[in-house]
Design a protein around this motif. Structure first.
Motif, PDB file in Angstrom:
ATOM      1  N   MET A   1     -14.384  -1.453 -13.144  1.00 32.94           N
ATOM      2  CA  MET A   1     -14.553  -0.536 -12.060  1.00 32.94           C
ATOM      3  C   MET A   1     -14.846  -1.325 -10.789  1.00 32.94           C
ATOM      4  SD  MET A   1     -17.128   2.685 -11.786  1.00 32.94           S
ATOM      5  CE  MET A   1     -18.540   2.180 -10.853  1.00 32.94           C
ATOM      6  N   VAL A   2     -14.127  -1.025  -9.743  1.00 30.38           N
ATOM      7  CA  VAL A   2     -14.329  -1.690  -8.459  1.00 30.38           C
ATOM      8  C   VAL A   2     -15.249  -0.823  -7.613  1.00 30.38           C
ATOM      9  CG1 VAL A   2     -13.199  -2.492  -6.358  1.00 30.38           C
ATOM     10  CG2 VAL A   2     -12.068  -2.779  -8.570  1.00 30.38           C
ATOM     11  N   ARG A   3     -16.248  -1.449  -7.062  1.00 31.29           N
ATOM     12  CA  ARG A   3     -17.200  -0.720  -6.218  1.00 31.29           C
ATOM     13  C   ARG A   3     -16.803  -0.885  -4.759  1.00 31.29           C
ATOM     14  NH1 ARG A   3     -23.734  -1.074  -6.414  1.00 31.29           N
ATOM     15  NH2 ARG A   3     -24.064   0.418  -4.756  1.00 31.29           N
ATOM     16  N   ASN A   4     -16.781   0.231  -4.038  1.00 29.15           N
ATOM     17  CA  ASN A   4     -16.470   0.177  -2.620  1.00 29.15           C
ATOM     18  C   ASN A   4     -17.587  -0.545  -1.870  1.00 29.15           C
ATOM     19  OD1 ASN A   4     -14.069   1.630  -2.836  1.00 29.15           O
ATOM     20  ND2 ASN A   4     -15.141   3.582  -2.699  1.00 29.15           N
ATOM     21  N   PRO A   5     -17.233  -1.293  -0.827  1.00 32.87           N
ATOM     22  CA  PRO A   5     -18.272  -1.960  -0.033  1.00 32.87           C
ATOM     23  C   PRO A   5     -19.216  -0.924   0.582  1.00 32.87           C
ATOM     24  CG  PRO A   5     -16.075  -2.709   0.598  1.00 32.87           C
ATOM     25  CD  PRO A   5     -15.896  -1.562  -0.341  1.00 32.87           C
ATOM     26  N   LEU A   6     -20.462  -1.326   0.726  1.00 33.77           N
ATOM     27  CA  LEU A   6     -21.439  -0.435   1.333  1.00 33.77           C
ATOM     28  C   LEU A   6     -21.205  -0.336   2.836  1.00 33.77           C
ATOM     29  CD1 LEU A   6     -24.666  -1.670  -0.465  1.00 33.77           C
ATOM     30  CD2 LEU A   6     -23.312   0.360  -0.985  1.00 33.77           C
ATOM     31  N   THR A   7     -21.482   0.826   3.361  1.00 34.08           N
ATOM     32  CA  THR A   7     -21.362   1.021   4.810  1.00 34.08           C
ATOM     33  C   THR A   7     -22.601   0.425   5.477  1.00 34.08           C
ATOM     34  OG1 THR A   7     -22.534   3.137   4.806  1.00 34.08           O
ATOM     35  CG2 THR A   7     -20.127   3.198   4.434  1.00 34.08           C
ATOM     36  N   PRO A   8     -22.523   0.171   6.771  1.00 37.99           N
ATOM     37  CA  PRO A   8     -23.719  -0.294   7.481  1.00 37.99           C
ATOM     38  C   PRO A   8     -24.885   0.686   7.348  1.00 37.99           C
ATOM     39  CG  PRO A   8     -21.778  -0.641   8.832  1.00 37.99           C
ATOM     40  CD  PRO A   8     -21.343   0.162   7.633  1.00 37.99           C
ATOM     41  N   GLU A   9     -24.585   1.976   7.317  1.00 36.50           N
ATOM     42  CA  GLU A   9     -25.641   2.984   7.171  1.00 36.50           C
ATOM     43  C   GLU A   9     -26.324   2.879   5.807  1.00 36.50           C
ATOM     44  OE1 GLU A   9     -22.470   3.744   8.166  1.00 36.50           O
ATOM     45  OE2 GLU A   9     -22.895   4.077  10.290  1.00 36.50           O
ATOM     46  N   GLU A  10     -25.536   2.639   4.765  1.00 35.47           N
ATOM     47  CA  GLU A  10     -26.107   2.490   3.423  1.00 35.47           C
ATOM     48  C   GLU A  10     -26.982   1.243   3.340  1.00 35.47           C
ATOM     49  OE1 GLU A  10     -22.810   4.577   0.525  1.00 35.47           O
ATOM     50  OE2 GLU A  10     -22.326   2.631   1.428  1.00 35.47           O
ATOM     51  N   ARG A  11     -26.528   0.165   3.951  1.00 35.77           N
ATOM     52  CA  ARG A  11     -27.325  -1.059   3.960  1.00 35.77           C
ATOM     53  C   ARG A  11     -28.631  -0.854   4.732  1.00 35.77           C
ATOM     54  NH1 ARG A  11     -22.217  -3.324   4.307  1.00 35.77           N
ATOM     55  NH2 ARG A  11     -22.330  -3.655   6.545  1.00 35.77           N
ATOM     56  N   GLU A  12     -28.561  -0.149   5.863  1.00 38.76           N
ATOM     57  CA  GLU A  12     -29.766   0.125   6.654  1.00 38.76           C
ATOM     58  C   GLU A  12     -30.732   1.022   5.881  1.00 38.76           C
ATOM     59  OE1 GLU A  12     -32.674   0.348   9.607  1.00 38.76           O
ATOM     60  OE2 GLU A  12     -31.121  -1.133   9.176  1.00 38.76           O
ATOM     61  N   ARG A  13     -30.207   2.021   5.197  1.00 35.34           N
ATOM     62  CA  ARG A  13     -31.051   2.904   4.388  1.00 35.34           C
ATOM     63  C   ARG A  13     -31.755   2.100   3.287  1.00 35.34           C
ATOM     64  NH1 ARG A  13     -27.544   7.028   3.333  1.00 35.34           N
ATOM     65  NH2 ARG A  13     -26.788   5.945   1.506  1.00 35.34           N
ATOM     66  N   GLY A  14     -31.037   1.181   2.670  1.00 29.78           N
ATOM     67  CA  GLY A  14     -31.637   0.324   1.645  1.00 29.78           C
ATOM     68  C   GLY A  14     -32.699  -0.598   2.213  1.00 29.78           C
ATOM     69  N   ARG A  15     -32.464  -1.112   3.414  1.00 23.59           N
ATOM     70  CA  ARG A  15     -33.454  -1.966   4.080  1.00 23.59           C
ATOM     71  C   ARG A  15     -34.727  -1.171   4.353  1.00 23.59           C
ATOM     72  NH1 ARG A  15     -35.860  -2.944   8.471  1.00 23.59           N
ATOM     73  NH2 ARG A  15     -34.871  -1.282   9.640  1.00 23.59           N
ATOM     74  N   ARG A  16     -34.555   0.056   4.850  1.00 26.64           N
ATOM     75  CA  ARG A  16     -35.713   0.909   5.143  1.00 26.64           C
ATOM     76  C   ARG A  16     -36.470   1.266   3.872  1.00 26.64           C
ATOM     77  NH1 ARG A  16     -34.258   5.215   9.863  1.00 26.64           N
ATOM     78  NH2 ARG A  16     -33.199   3.763  11.260  1.00 26.64           N
ATOM     79  N   LEU A  17     -35.748   1.583   2.809  1.00 32.31           N
ATOM     80  CA  LEU A  17     -36.392   1.906   1.538  1.00 32.31           C
ATOM     81  C   LEU A  17     -37.234   0.730   1.068  1.00 32.31           C
ATOM     82  CD1 LEU A  17     -36.858   3.669  -0.977  1.00 32.31           C
ATOM     83  CD2 LEU A  17     -34.747   2.676  -1.918  1.00 32.31           C
ATOM     84  N   GLY A  18     -36.671  -0.463   1.105  1.00 37.77           N
ATOM     85  CA  GLY A  18     -37.403  -1.650   0.683  1.00 37.77           C
ATOM     86  C   GLY A  18     -38.665  -1.863   1.493  1.00 37.77           C
ATOM     87  N   LEU A  19     -38.563  -1.682   2.785  1.00 37.28           N
ATOM     88  CA  LEU A  19     -39.712  -1.846   3.661  1.00 37.28           C
ATOM     89  C   LEU A  19     -40.798  -0.816   3.338  1.00 37.28           C
ATOM     90  CD1 LEU A  19     -41.062  -3.191   6.108  1.00 37.28           C
ATOM     91  CD2 LEU A  19     -39.817  -1.574   7.546  1.00 37.28           C
ATOM     92  N   LEU A  20     -40.388   0.429   3.144  1.00 35.60           N
ATOM     93  CA  LEU A  20     -41.353   1.489   2.830  1.00 35.60           C
ATOM     94  C   LEU A  20     -42.055   1.233   1.498  1.00 35.60           C
ATOM     95  CD1 LEU A  20     -39.275   4.564   3.968  1.00 35.60           C
ATOM     96  CD2 LEU A  20     -41.378   3.720   5.024  1.00 35.60           C
ATOM     97  N   LEU A  21     -41.309   0.814   0.504  1.00 29.27           N
ATOM     98  CA  LEU A  21     -41.912   0.540  -0.802  1.00 29.27           C
ATOM     99  C   LEU A  21     -42.855  -0.658  -0.724  1.00 29.27           C
ATOM    100  CD1 LEU A  21     -38.903   1.168  -3.200  1.00 29.27           C
ATOM    101  CD2 LEU A  21     -40.849   2.677  -2.758  1.00 29.27           C
ATOM    102  N   ARG A  22     -42.464  -1.668   0.015  1.00 26.56           N
ATOM    103  CA  ARG A  22     -43.314  -2.854   0.176  1.00 26.56           C
ATOM    104  C   ARG A  22     -44.616  -2.466   0.878  1.00 26.56           C
ATOM    105  NH1 ARG A  22     -39.578  -6.011   1.579  1.00 26.56           N
ATOM    106  NH2 ARG A  22     -39.626  -5.622   3.810  1.00 26.56           N
ATOM    107  N   GLU A  23     -44.518  -1.632   1.925  1.00 23.43           N
ATOM    108  CA  GLU A  23     -45.722  -1.174   2.630  1.00 23.43           C
ATOM    109  C   GLU A  23     -46.613  -0.340   1.707  1.00 23.43           C
ATOM    110  OE1 GLU A  23     -44.274   0.959   6.033  1.00 23.43           O
ATOM    111  OE2 GLU A  23     -43.812  -0.871   7.136  1.00 23.43           O
TER     112      GLU A  23
END
Length: 87
Positions: A1-23
């Motif tokens: 299965m080939v996974r589509n590349p993530l959009t910039p919005e998806e990457r930003e959402r993941g960055r924010r999630l990581g930051l929130l969980l770390r905090e």
């Protein structure tokens, strides 16, 4: 299965999630939180660093429960502000 590349919005959402969980983790160790949530410390490390920007729902739900962060709060804080996108 080939996974589509993530959009910039998806990457930003993941960055924010990581930051929130770390905090939310605060002074607790990564290993302690990961084990309490039933995930590996490496999985938590990848999420917090943004290297896993689209973690499984049940992984996020387990981490949110351990960290006492409501899922709706995570959703709101991880979603880019639509007014900023329009401006």
């Amino acid at each position: 299965m080939v996974r589509n590349p993530l959009t910039p919005e998806e990457r930003e959402r993941g960055r924010r999630l990581g930051l929130l969980l770390r905090e939310a983790r605060g002074g607790r160790s990564m290993t302690e939180v990961a084990m309490a949530a039933g995930v590996s410390p490496e999985t938590l490390r990848k999420i917090e660093s943004g290297r896993a920007p689209t973690p499984a729902f049940f992984t996020v739900a387990a981490l949110a429960e351990v960290l006492d962060v409501p899922l709706d709060q995570l959703t709101r804080r991880c979603t880019p502000d639509e007014t900023a996108a329009v401006a």
